[in-house]
Design a protein around this motif. Structure first.
Motif, PDB file in Angstrom:
ATOM      1  N   HIS A  35     -76.611 -76.970 -49.381  1.00  0.00           N
ATOM      2  CA  HIS A  35     -77.074 -77.329 -50.724  1.00  0.00           C
ATOM      3  C   HIS A  35     -76.959 -76.089 -51.624  1.00  0.00           C
ATOM      4  CE1 HIS A  35     -79.814 -78.407 -53.996  1.00  0.00           C
ATOM      5  NE2 HIS A  35     -79.772 -79.660 -53.571  1.00  0.00           N
ATOM      6  N   PRO A  36     -76.536 -76.243 -52.885  1.00  0.00           N
ATOM      7  CA  PRO A  36     -76.400 -75.071 -53.755  1.00  0.00           C
ATOM      8  C   PRO A  36     -77.648 -74.197 -53.818  1.00  0.00           C
ATOM      9  CG  PRO A  36     -75.377 -76.963 -54.780  1.00  0.00           C
ATOM     10  CD  PRO A  36     -76.050 -77.475 -53.535  1.00  0.00           C
ATOM     11  N   THR A  37     -78.825 -74.810 -53.841  1.00  0.00           N
ATOM     12  CA  THR A  37     -80.042 -74.005 -53.870  1.00  0.00           C
ATOM     13  C   THR A  37     -80.196 -73.205 -52.586  1.00  0.00           C
ATOM     14  OG1 THR A  37     -81.132 -75.601 -55.327  1.00  0.00           O
ATOM     15  CG2 THR A  37     -82.548 -74.085 -54.111  1.00  0.00           C
ATOM     16  N   GLY A  38     -79.816 -73.794 -51.459  1.00  0.00           N
ATOM     17  CA  GLY A  38     -79.932 -73.105 -50.186  1.00  0.00           C
ATOM     18  C   GLY A  38     -79.085 -71.853 -50.120  1.00  0.00           C
ATOM     19  N   TYR A  39     -77.860 -71.923 -50.667  1.00  0.00           N
ATOM     20  CA  TYR A  39     -77.006 -70.736 -50.582  1.00  0.00           C
ATOM     21  C   TYR A  39     -77.105 -69.824 -51.808  1.00  0.00           C
ATOM     22  CZ  TYR A  39     -73.303 -73.728 -52.820  1.00  0.00           C
ATOM     23  OH  TYR A  39     -72.569 -74.561 -53.629  1.00  0.00           O
ATOM     24  N   LEU A  40     -77.415 -70.356 -52.974  1.00  0.00           N
ATOM     25  CA  LEU A  40     -77.531 -69.491 -54.150  1.00  0.00           C
ATOM     26  C   LEU A  40     -78.792 -68.623 -54.091  1.00  0.00           C
ATOM     27  CD1 LEU A  40     -76.301 -71.836 -57.027  1.00  0.00           C
ATOM     28  CD2 LEU A  40     -75.081 -69.931 -55.953  1.00  0.00           C
ATOM     29  N   ALA A  41     -79.859 -69.136 -53.492  1.00  0.00           N
ATOM     30  CA  ALA A  41     -81.053 -68.307 -53.318  1.00  0.00           C
ATOM     31  C   ALA A  41     -80.741 -67.117 -52.408  1.00  0.00           C
ATOM     32  CB  ALA A  41     -82.198 -69.134 -52.734  1.00  0.00           C
ATOM     33  N   GLN A  88     -71.256 -58.486 -57.512  1.00  0.00           N
ATOM     34  CA  GLN A  88     -70.702 -59.845 -57.455  1.00  0.00           C
ATOM     35  C   GLN A  88     -70.106 -60.136 -56.094  1.00  0.00           C
ATOM     36  OE1 GLN A  88     -69.652 -57.440 -59.505  1.00  0.00           O
ATOM     37  NE2 GLN A  88     -67.413 -57.417 -59.748  1.00  0.00           N
ATOM     38  N   LEU A  89     -69.578 -59.114 -55.398  1.00  0.00           N
ATOM     39  CA  LEU A  89     -69.030 -59.314 -54.061  1.00  0.00           C
ATOM     40  C   LEU A  89     -70.143 -59.486 -53.035  1.00  0.00           C
ATOM     41  CD1 LEU A  89     -66.093 -56.725 -54.081  1.00  0.00           C
ATOM     42  CD2 LEU A  89     -66.007 -59.192 -54.514  1.00  0.00           C
ATOM     43  N   VAL A  90     -71.233 -58.753 -53.214  1.00  0.00           N
ATOM     44  CA  VAL A  90     -72.403 -58.920 -52.346  1.00  0.00           C
ATOM     45  C   VAL A  90     -72.949 -60.338 -52.484  1.00  0.00           C
ATOM     46  CG1 VAL A  90     -74.814 -58.199 -52.054  1.00  0.00           C
ATOM     47  CG2 VAL A  90     -73.016 -56.478 -52.303  1.00  0.00           C
ATOM     48  N   PHE A  91     -73.069 -60.792 -53.724  1.00  0.00           N
ATOM     49  CA  PHE A  91     -73.537 -62.149 -53.998  1.00  0.00           C
ATOM     50  C   PHE A  91     -72.636 -63.174 -53.307  1.00  0.00           C
ATOM     51  CE2 PHE A  91     -73.924 -66.062 -56.362  1.00  0.00           C
ATOM     52  CZ  PHE A  91     -75.249 -66.126 -56.757  1.00  0.00           C
ATOM     53  N   GLN A  92     -71.321 -63.012 -53.464  1.00  0.00           N
ATOM     54  CA  GLN A  92     -70.373 -63.973 -52.912  1.00  0.00           C
ATOM     55  C   GLN A  92     -70.426 -63.999 -51.391  1.00  0.00           C
ATOM     56  OE1 GLN A  92     -68.671 -66.194 -54.482  1.00  0.00           O
ATOM     57  NE2 GLN A  92     -67.451 -66.978 -52.776  1.00  0.00           N
ATOM     58  N   LEU A  93     -70.523 -62.837 -50.761  1.00  0.00           N
ATOM     59  CA  LEU A  93     -70.573 -62.798 -49.301  1.00  0.00           C
ATOM     60  C   LEU A  93     -71.835 -63.481 -48.790  1.00  0.00           C
ATOM     61  CD1 LEU A  93     -69.518 -61.927 -46.566  1.00  0.00           C
ATOM     62  CD2 LEU A  93     -70.582 -59.683 -46.933  1.00  0.00           C
ATOM     63  N   ALA A  94     -72.966 -63.199 -49.402  1.00  0.00           N
ATOM     64  CA  ALA A  94     -74.216 -63.823 -48.975  1.00  0.00           C
ATOM     65  C   ALA A  94     -74.154 -65.336 -49.132  1.00  0.00           C
ATOM     66  CB  ALA A  94     -75.391 -63.258 -49.770  1.00  0.00           C
ATOM     67  N   VAL A  95     -73.579 -65.802 -50.229  1.00  0.00           N
ATOM     68  CA  VAL A  95     -73.450 -67.232 -50.487  1.00  0.00           C
ATOM     69  C   VAL A  95     -72.547 -67.891 -49.436  1.00  0.00           C
ATOM     70  CG1 VAL A  95     -72.345 -68.844 -52.089  1.00  0.00           C
ATOM     71  CG2 VAL A  95     -73.992 -67.172 -52.952  1.00  0.00           C
ATOM     72  N   VAL A 111     -81.842 -67.917 -46.852  1.00  0.00           N
ATOM     73  CA  VAL A 111     -82.325 -66.819 -47.692  1.00  0.00           C
ATOM     74  C   VAL A 111     -83.124 -65.811 -46.876  1.00  0.00           C
ATOM     75  CG1 VAL A 111     -84.419 -68.035 -48.456  1.00  0.00           C
ATOM     76  CG2 VAL A 111     -83.456 -66.244 -49.876  1.00  0.00           C
ATOM     77  N   MET A 112     -83.860 -66.259 -45.870  1.00  0.00           N
ATOM     78  CA  MET A 112     -84.724 -65.337 -45.125  1.00  0.00           C
ATOM     79  C   MET A 112     -83.942 -64.337 -44.268  1.00  0.00           C
ATOM     80  SD  MET A 112     -84.452 -66.317 -41.771  1.00  0.00           S
ATOM     81  CE  MET A 112     -84.242 -67.721 -40.704  1.00  0.00           C
ATOM     82  N   ARG A 113     -82.639 -64.541 -44.100  1.00  0.00           N
ATOM     83  CA  ARG A 113     -81.823 -63.631 -43.286  1.00  0.00           C
ATOM     84  C   ARG A 113     -80.849 -62.813 -44.124  1.00  0.00           C
ATOM     85  NH1 ARG A 113     -78.860 -69.013 -41.755  1.00  0.00           N
ATOM     86  NH2 ARG A 113     -76.812 -68.777 -42.747  1.00  0.00           N
ATOM     87  N   SER A 114     -80.934 -62.909 -45.457  1.00  0.00           N
ATOM     88  CA  SER A 114     -79.849 -62.425 -46.317  1.00  0.00           C
ATOM     89  C   SER A 114     -80.084 -61.097 -47.015  1.00  0.00           C
ATOM     90  CB  SER A 114     -79.514 -63.496 -47.378  1.00  0.00           C
ATOM     91  OG  SER A 114     -78.926 -64.625 -46.761  1.00  0.00           O
ATOM     92  N   ALA A 115     -81.246 -60.481 -46.869  1.00  0.00           N
ATOM     93  CA  ALA A 115     -81.466 -59.187 -47.519  1.00  0.00           C
ATOM     94  C   ALA A 115     -80.451 -58.128 -47.096  1.00  0.00           C
ATOM     95  CB  ALA A 115     -82.888 -58.701 -47.253  1.00  0.00           C
ATOM     96  N   PRO A 116     -80.003 -58.085 -45.820  1.00  0.00           N
ATOM     97  CA  PRO A 116     -79.061 -57.025 -45.436  1.00  0.00           C
ATOM     98  C   PRO A 116     -77.752 -57.003 -46.200  1.00  0.00           C
ATOM     99  CG  PRO A 116     -80.078 -57.951 -43.479  1.00  0.00           C
ATOM    100  CD  PRO A 116     -80.468 -58.838 -44.629  1.00  0.00           C
ATOM    101  N   PHE A 117     -77.323 -58.122 -46.754  1.00  0.00           N
ATOM    102  CA  PHE A 117     -76.088 -58.094 -47.540  1.00  0.00           C
ATOM    103  C   PHE A 117     -76.224 -57.107 -48.703  1.00  0.00           C
ATOM    104  CE2 PHE A 117     -75.969 -62.448 -45.696  1.00  0.00           C
ATOM    105  CZ  PHE A 117     -74.789 -62.328 -44.983  1.00  0.00           C
ATOM    106  N   GLY A 118     -77.420 -57.002 -49.238  1.00  0.00           N
ATOM    107  CA  GLY A 118     -77.642 -56.079 -50.344  1.00  0.00           C
ATOM    108  C   GLY A 118     -77.558 -54.619 -49.961  1.00  0.00           C
ATOM    109  N   LEU A 119     -77.581 -54.322 -48.672  1.00  0.00           N
ATOM    110  CA  LEU A 119     -77.474 -52.938 -48.218  1.00  0.00           C
ATOM    111  C   LEU A 119     -76.042 -52.436 -48.241  1.00  0.00           C
ATOM    112  CD1 LEU A 119     -80.008 -53.157 -45.245  1.00  0.00           C
ATOM    113  CD2 LEU A 119     -80.431 -52.344 -47.579  1.00  0.00           C
ATOM    114  N   LEU A 120     -75.112 -53.292 -48.598  1.00  0.00           N
ATOM    115  CA  LEU A 120     -73.715 -52.878 -48.794  1.00  0.00           C
ATOM    116  C   LEU A 120     -73.599 -52.219 -50.174  1.00  0.00           C
ATOM    117  CD1 LEU A 120     -72.016 -56.126 -47.430  1.00  0.00           C
ATOM    118  CD2 LEU A 120     -72.066 -53.901 -46.280  1.00  0.00           C
ATOM    119  N   VAL A 121     -74.202 -51.042 -50.290  1.00  0.00           N
ATOM    120  CA  VAL A 121     -74.344 -50.426 -51.616  1.00  0.00           C
ATOM    121  C   VAL A 121     -73.019 -49.964 -52.207  1.00  0.00           C
ATOM    122  CG1 VAL A 121     -76.742 -49.743 -51.278  1.00  0.00           C
ATOM    123  CG2 VAL A 121     -74.914 -48.202 -50.531  1.00  0.00           C
ATOM    124  N   GLY A 122     -71.980 -49.826 -51.387  1.00  0.00           N
ATOM    125  CA  GLY A 122     -70.676 -49.445 -51.903  1.00  0.00           C
ATOM    126  C   GLY A 122     -69.899 -50.597 -52.498  1.00  0.00           C
TER     127      GLY A 122
END
Length: 373
Positions: free
Chosen positions: A201-207, A185-192, A170-181
């Motif tokens: 663990h589901p909590t590790g990747y869903l967070a 749901q695709l941003v969520f899936q890529l980060a996961v 989770v601590m490295r995943s904020a940049p996925f949200g910068l894919l504003v185009g």
């Protein structure tokens, strides 16, 4: 924002400037929060107060031999950005699989943790992997090291470290949200998918997915409360979401309980696990009077201070943009020039990528920075 995304989308000048400010804010804000917490990461709140006064740390303190030093949190976040740029560049070749490109970027980070310095023979590594200051161990998490210990990529079907829900994804995943185009749901899936490369663990990747959706909403100009509600809606559709959902709801509930205090922060956990780190960071960002107040609240507790500070900094930086960041902390921040270069390259790729590479021709300088191979 009238048109967003790389690959031919048209951006107005004001929109480009706003986006660049948010990208810079995300990366610099995260690095500042990381640096504020780096020197007190393993200390109790009592020990922090004994060493720094009743208010705890109020300024950068030495870590790894200097003030303003960052940790593996910032290192890995930068390589996330590098991987996302490389994915966009490689799209021209038809080899469009962003999780693979991000994984290769994480392998380049892993090399910085055991190599003495850049290997000039590896021309395809790109410019970030040749930054010598990144070749330094800054207390990397065991799951990140083991997950990237070979070249086999973890997937949701076969994740690395299936029992790990530490905060290292989770601590490295904020940049996925910068894919504003992209759609959320695709941003969520890529980060996961990219989180599962080290934390299965589901909590590790869903967070990680939840943080990406929150960051995505902020980068699009939405408020933080609405962003959290969107994340909760996406989480509700995923098996094993309960811990992450409950943690975010506790953060929202804590906002309504009165003035923010370290005790209220500690009621949300210590931040060593993914859902606790996310909860603490979101709470501190929600109650922040300004970025300085939010970041100091996020690091002064008995837990993983650098990670909670980094995530909170990502959020507040994306929300308010780079000009809201405290300049007295920016001037001492390790790697600031590198972070700015990377942020501006990401912004340029997302807004003007079609002019840098494509069927009509490509910039040799750009492809030297972000090789397609």
């Amino acid at each position: 924002m009238s048109a967003v995304g790389g690959g031919g989308a048209i951006w107005g000048r004001a929109e480009q400037q706003d986006f660049r400010s948010r990208v810079r804010g995300c990366l610099l804000g995260g690095a500042i929060g990381d640096a504020l917490g780096a020197g007190i990461e393993f200390e109790s709140l009592d020990a922090i107060r004994e060493a720094h006064g009743q208010e705890g740390v109020t300024d950068l303190v030495p870590a790894f031999g200097r003030r303003g030093a960052v940790t593996d949190d910032t290192q890995m976040t930068l390589f996330t950005v590098d991987g996302l740029i490389r994915a966009q560049v490689r799209r021209d070749t038809g080899a469009w699989h962003p999780p693979t490109d991000v994984h290769r970027a994480y392998l380049r980070w892993a090399a910085t943790q055991h190599d003495w310095g850049p290997d000039e023979r590896r021309k395809d590594d790109g410019w970030l992997a040749r930054e010598e200051w990144l070749y330094s161990r800054r207390a990397p998490g065991k799951a990140c090291l083991s997950g990237l210990g070979d070249e086999v990529m973890g997937t949701l079907e076969k994740p690395k470290n299936p029992d790990s829900k530490g905060c290292g994804a989770v601590m490295r995943s904020a940049p996925f949200g910068l894919l504003v185009g992209w759609e959320p749901q695709l941003v969520f899936q890529l980060a996961v998918e990219c989180a599962a490369q080290t934390h299965g663990h589901p909590t590790g990747y869903l967070a990680a997915g939840a943080l990406a959706v929150i960051s995505h909403s902020l980068a699009r100009g939405e408020d933080l409360d609405s962003a959290v509600q969107k994340a909760l809606a996406h989480l509700a559709t995923r098996p094993g979401h309960e811990e992450t959902t409950d943690a975010l709801k506790r953060a929202l509930g804590a906002v309504r309980q009165g003035m923010p205090t370290p005790a209220r922060v500690e009621s949300l956990g210590e931040g060593w696990t993914a859902e606790e780190a996310l909860s603490i960071a979101v709470y501190c960002a929600l109650v922040a009077e300004d970025i300085r107040h939010g970041l100091l609240l996020a690091v002064n507790h008995s837990g993983d201070s650098d990670s909670t500070g980094a995530i909170c900094g990502n959020l507040l930086g994306t929300l308010h943009g780079e000009t809201a960041l405290p300049p007295v902390w920016l001037v001492e921040l390790e790697g600031r020039d590198t972070i700015l270069q990377l942020a501006d390259d990401f912004s340029m790729e997302m807004t003007q990528g079609a002019a840098l590479h494509g069927p009509a021709g490509s910039s040799p300088g750009w492809l030297a920075r972000y090789p397609r191979a």
